[in-house]
Design a protein around this motif. Structure first.
Motif, PDB file in Angstrom:
ATOM      1  N   LEU A 526       0.779  -1.136  -0.002  1.00 47.48           N
ATOM      2  CA  LEU A 526      -0.107   0.001  -0.089  1.00 47.48           C
ATOM      3  C   LEU A 526       0.578   1.220   0.009  1.00 47.48           C
ATOM      4  O   LEU A 526       0.547   2.323  -0.631  1.00 47.48           O
ATOM      5  N   CYS A 545      -1.870  -2.123  -5.403  1.00 45.69           N
ATOM      6  CA  CYS A 545      -3.140  -2.427  -4.507  1.00 45.69           C
ATOM      7  C   CYS A 545      -3.634  -3.721  -4.667  1.00 45.69           C
ATOM      8  O   CYS A 545      -4.115  -4.616  -3.636  1.00 45.69           O
ATOM      9  N   VAL A 566      -6.886  -0.838   2.414  1.00 47.43           N
ATOM     10  CA  VAL A 566      -6.841  -1.021   0.814  1.00 47.43           C
ATOM     11  C   VAL A 566      -7.831  -0.403   0.130  1.00 47.43           C
ATOM     12  O   VAL A 566      -7.522   0.320  -0.707  1.00 47.43           O
ATOM     13  N   GLU A 570      -7.335   2.215  -2.580  1.00 51.31           N
ATOM     14  CA  GLU A 570      -7.682   2.230  -3.967  1.00 51.31           C
ATOM     15  C   GLU A 570      -8.937   3.523  -4.513  1.00 51.31           C
ATOM     16  O   GLU A 570      -8.985   3.801  -5.642  1.00 51.31           O
TER      17      GLU A 570
END
Length: 700
Positions: A526, A545, A566, A570
Motif C-alpha cells: 500500500l 493495491c 486497501v 484504491e
C-alpha cells in the motif's frame, strides 16, 4: 445387536391379508410389481415358522424399496437412526481394546481400521436400516456408548485413530463436555460400509444430488461440525474435496457451528511456534495461504467436479476459501491466546513476559489489538503482584501494550507508556536489544501520527542499528521496521526513497521462510501504491493495491482494518484517475466494514474519513467533505494525534475551512453523510474505561 430393533416390528407386513389400509402402512415403491410381493408357491407349503421367516425377509426387501426410509419414523439416535454416533468415551476407552485384539494400535490409520474392524465386526449383523446382512459399525455399539450425534467430525481417512481420539478428548476437556454424552458422527463408523463396497463392486454410483440433500439434512440435524486440523501447518483434511465440502456446508448452514480441533501435541507445537519462532509463526501464514478448494482431491473425480460446481453455484470458490481462512485465522488467534495466558499464569516472570510479547505482536498483526491489550494487562498484573513491574520484563510488556494502544488511536496514553518503557530499558541496560529496537520503532510511529515524521527518522535509524548489531533485521520485526521507515519517508514527500524501503522490506520477506505470506508485506504494498499514485503512475499503483489485496485475502484478512485501508488507497487512486463515483463507492464499502466491526475510532478509520472528504471534495460535494473532515479531526483530538498514517489531504481540505461558516447549516443533518459513527460521549467513555484499567495495572 445382530437383530432388528423392536421398533422395526411395529409396521404391519404389507402383503398379509390383515393389512390395515390406514396411513401407518408403509408405502411401496411403484417400481415394485404386485407379483414380486407374493411369496412363491413353495413357501406356502412350508411350516408356519419357515413361512414367517420368509415373509420377514420379503418385508425387509419391501421396506428397503420405499422411496422414503422408515428411519424418519425412528429415533435418529437410536439403533439404525441416521444420526446415531459413538460417544467420545467409547472411542477413547473401549474401542482401543478392539484395536489390540486384531493387532492394530492407536497409530493405525482409519482406512486400515475400516478394513480390519469396522466391516468384519458388523458383517453378520442385520442392518436395521434395510434388513440385509451387514450393518454400519455404529449399530453394533450398545445404547449409552452410542446415541444421537452432538457433533460431526470432518477429517481424513489418512488420520490415525489416536490423533482423532486425542483431539476429541482435548476438545471435551477444553469445552467442559462430558465424554460419555458427547456423541460424534464419523462417516467411517456411522455409514454402512458394506453397502458402499457392494455399490463399488457392482459399478453403481450414488447420485450426487441425493447425497448432497442427505448430507445437508445431517449437518442441519447435528448443527456442530468439528474440523480436525493435523498437522497444524499443513492440515491433511484441507486437501480432500469432501472435507472442503463439509466445511462449505458448515459455513453455509446458518444454524451450524464450526470449530477447529487438533491433538494436544499439535497444540503444543503451534504454541511453541508462537512463543519461540524467531519469524513469529511464519508457518501459520503458509498454512493459511495453502487453503485452496481447487487443489483438493477426491477418490472419484466426478465427486470433486460436483463439489466444485455446487460451491460455484453457492458462494463461489474464492468466497469459500475466504470463509475457511477466516475461520482458521480466528482459531489460530484463540489457540495462541489460550497458550499465552497459560504461560503468563504458570511460567517464570521471564517466560511470561516473552510469551506475552510474542503473543501481543501476533495479535496486533492479526488486527486483534483488543486481545493484545488484554494479555498485556494480565501479564502486568502478574508482574505487579510480584513487585517486578519496574524491570526489563515490565519494559517488554509496556512496549507491546503501547503498540496495541497505537492501533486503537489512544495516543495520549501511548506517549506515557513508551516513556515508562524507555526508562525501564535504560535502568536495566537492555535498550540495545531486539525489544529495545521494537520500542524505538513503535515510538517513531507515534511521532509520525502526531505530525512529526522528521523527528521519527533518528529513532528509526537507531532501531535499524540495533537490529543489525543483534542480527534481527532479517525477521518479521525487520520487515516491520523497514516498512515504518518507508511510511516516514512517504509522509516527508520522499516517494522514491519510500519505494526503495518497500523493496528492501519485501526482499527481507522473501529471505525468511513463510514470511512472504505475512500481512505486513501487504502494508508495504500500500505504501508503494500511494507513492506511485502521487508520481502519476496510476497503473503501477493499481497493481500494488491488487498485490496487497491478494496477500491479505490469502491469509484470511477479508473484513478488517487492513482490508479497509486497501479500499481507502484504491479510492484515492480512482479519484486521481477521474473515477469519482468508483472512489466514493470504495469509501462507502470500507465504511460498511468499519460499522459492522465496530472499530470506527481507530486511526485507519481516520485515514478513511480524510480520504472520503477528499473524494467528496473532488466530486463537488463540499458539505459532505466538511462533515467527513470535521469527524476525522474530532477523532484525532480525542485520540491525541494530528495526522493520518498513509494518506494526508491537509492542503486540499484546508480550503474547506474557509467556507465552513457558509455551509455549517448542513451539519445540522450529519446522518446524511456520517452514519453509525461513535459519538463523543461513546468514545470518551471507552477511553475512560481504558484509563481506569491502565491505572489499576500500573498505578499512577
Amino acid at each position: 445387536q445382530a437383530q432388528c430393533p423392536s421398533t422395526w416390528l411395529r409396521f404391519p407386513l404389507p402383503f398379509l391379508p390383515s393389512l390395515p389400509s390406514d396411513s401407518m402402512a408403509p408405502q411401496i415403491d411403484s417400481s415394485t410389481s404386485e407379483e414380486s410381493l407374493e411369496p412363491p408357491p413353495s413357501a406356502l407349503r412350508q411350516s408356519s415358522t419357515a413361512r414367517v421367516r420368509l415373509l420377514g425377509r420379503r418385508a425387509s426387501q419391501i421396506l428397503t424399496s420405499r422411496k422414503h426410509s422408515d428411519v424418519a419414523f425412528r429415533d435418529p439416535g437410536g439403533l439404525g437412526g441416521s444420526l446415531r454416533a459413538p460417544s467420545v468415551y467409547y472411542l477413547c476407552n473401549e474401542f482401543p481394546r478392539m484395536l489390540e485384539a486384531v493387532g492394530l494400535t492407536g497409530a493405525s490409520k482409519v482406512h486400515e481400521i475400516e478394513e480390519l474392524i469396522f466391516r468384519p465386526e458388523s458383517k453378520d449383523a442385520i442392518c436395521p436400516r434395510d434388513g440385509q446382512r451387514g450393518c454400519a459399525f455404529v449399530d453394533t455399539i450398545p445404547d449409552g456408548s452410542a446415541g444421537r450425534a452432538t457433533h460431526m467430525l470432518s477429517y481424513s481417512w489418512g488420520y490415525s485413530m489416536e490423533v482423532i481420539t486425542n483431539s476429541l478428548a482435548a476438545y471435551c476437556s477444553r469445552s467442559g463436555l462430558d465424554p460419555r454424552t458427547t456423541y460424534v458422527w464419523i462417516c467411517a463408523v456411522c455409514i454402512n460400509q458394506h453397502r458402499v463396497q457392494e455399490a463399488r463392486a457392482s459399478g453403481r454410483e450414488v447420485d450426487f444430488e441425493d447425497f448432497r440433500s442427505e448430507f445437508a439434512e445431517r449437518v442441519t440435524g447435528i448443527g456442530h461440525v468439528l474440523s480436525l486440523m493435523e498437522p497444524w501447518y499443513a492440515p491433511k483434511n484441507l486437501s480432500r474435496a469432501w472435507c472442503i465440502y463439509e466445511l462449505f456446508m458448515a459455513t453455509d448452514v446458518p444454524a451450524c457451528k464450526l470449530d477447529f480441533i487438533m491433538p494436544p501435541c499439535n497444540d503444543r507445537n503451534f504454541a511453541a511456534a508462537v512463543i519461540n519462532n524467531s519469524v513469529n509463526v511464519a508457518g501459520m501464514w503458509e498454512a493459511l495461504a495453502s487453503v485452496c478448494v481447487c487443489h483438493a482431491e477426491a477418490s472419484v473425480k466426478a465427486d470433486k467436479d460436483n463439489i466444485m460446481q455446487l460451491v460455484e453455484r453457492g458462494p463461489g470458490l474464492c468466497a469459500l476459501n475466504d470463509r475457511v481462512r477466516s475461520k482458521l485465522l480466528a482459531w489460530f488467534a484463540d489457540a495462541a491466546e489460550e497458550r499465552v495466558r497459560h504461560i503468563i499464569e504458570t511460567g517464570t516472570l521471564s517466560e511470561a513476559a516473552h510469551a506475552c510479547a510474542k503473543g501481543a505482536s501476533l495479535f496486533n498483526i492479526m488486527d486483534k489489538s483488543d486481545t493484545a491489550i488484554e494479555v498485556c494487562l494480565a501479564c502486568c498484573n502478574r508482574l505487579k503482584s510480584e513487585n517486578a513491574l519496574d524491570s526489563a520484563e515490565g519494559a517488554i510488556i509496556l512496549t507491546n501494550l503501547g503498540r496495541a494502544l497505537t492501533l486503537q488511536g489512544s495516543y495520549t496514553m501511548v506517549q506515557t507508556t513508551f516513556e515508562s518503557a524507555l526508562a525501564m530499558y535504560r535502568k536495566s541496560g537492555t535498550l540495545h536489544t531486539s525489544f529495545g529496537a521494537t520500542l524505538l520503532e513503535f515510538d517513531s510511529v507515534r511521532l509520525i501520527m502526531q505530525g512529526d515524521p522528521q523527528g521519527a527518522l533518528p529513532l528509526l535509524e537507531k532501531a535499524l542499528a540495533i537490529r543489525e548489531s543483534t542480527s534481527t533485521l532479517v525477521t518479521e520485526h525487520g520487515v516491520s521496521l523497514i516498512t515504518s521507515m518507508a511510511v516516514a519517508k512517504l509522509r516527508l514527500g520522499m516517494d522514491d526513497e519510500a519505494i526503495d524501503h518497500v523493496e528492501e522490506a519485501q526482499e527481507i520477506g522473501k529471505a525468511c521462510q513463510g514470511l512472504e505470506k505475512s500481512p505486513l508485506l501487504g502494508h508495504s504494498d500500500l505504501i508503494r501504491a500511494v507513492a506511485l499514485a502521487r508520481q502519476g503512475d496510476l497503473e503501477g499503483a493499481r497493481g500494488a493495491c491488487e498485490q496487497a489485496r491478494q496477500r491479505l485475502n490469502a491469509v484470511g484478512f477479508t473484513r478488517c482494518n487492513r482490508t479497509t485501508r486497501v479500499l481507502a488507497v484504491e479510492a484515492y487512486i480512482k479519484v486521481q484517475s477521474g473515477d469519482e463515483e468508483g472512489a466514493l463507492a470504495h469509501c462507502l464499502e470500507a465504511r460498511r466494514t468499519y460499522n459492522a466491526a465496530y472499530i470506527q475510532h481507530c486511526p485507519s478509520f481516520v485515514d478513511l474519513l480524510e480520504t472520503e472528504a477528499y473524494v467528496r471534495f473532488r466530486c463537488g460535494d463540499r458539505e459532505g467533505a466538511v462533515a467527513c473532515s470535521q469527524e476525522a479531526k474530532r477523532l484525532m483530538e480525542l485520540g491525541g494525534y494530528s495526522s493520518s498514517l498513509l494518506l494526508s489531504f491537509k492542503d486540499h481540505l484546508q480550503l474547506l475551512d474557509s467556507t465552513r461558516g457558509k455551509i455549517s447549516a448542513s451539519l445540522r443533518h450529519p446522518r446524511r453523510y456520517i452514519r453509525s459513527l461513535l459519538t463523543n460521549k461513546q468514545v470518551k467513555s471507552r477511553r475512560a474505561a481504558m484509563n481506569d484499567r491502565l491505572a489499576a495495572s500500573f498505578g499512577s
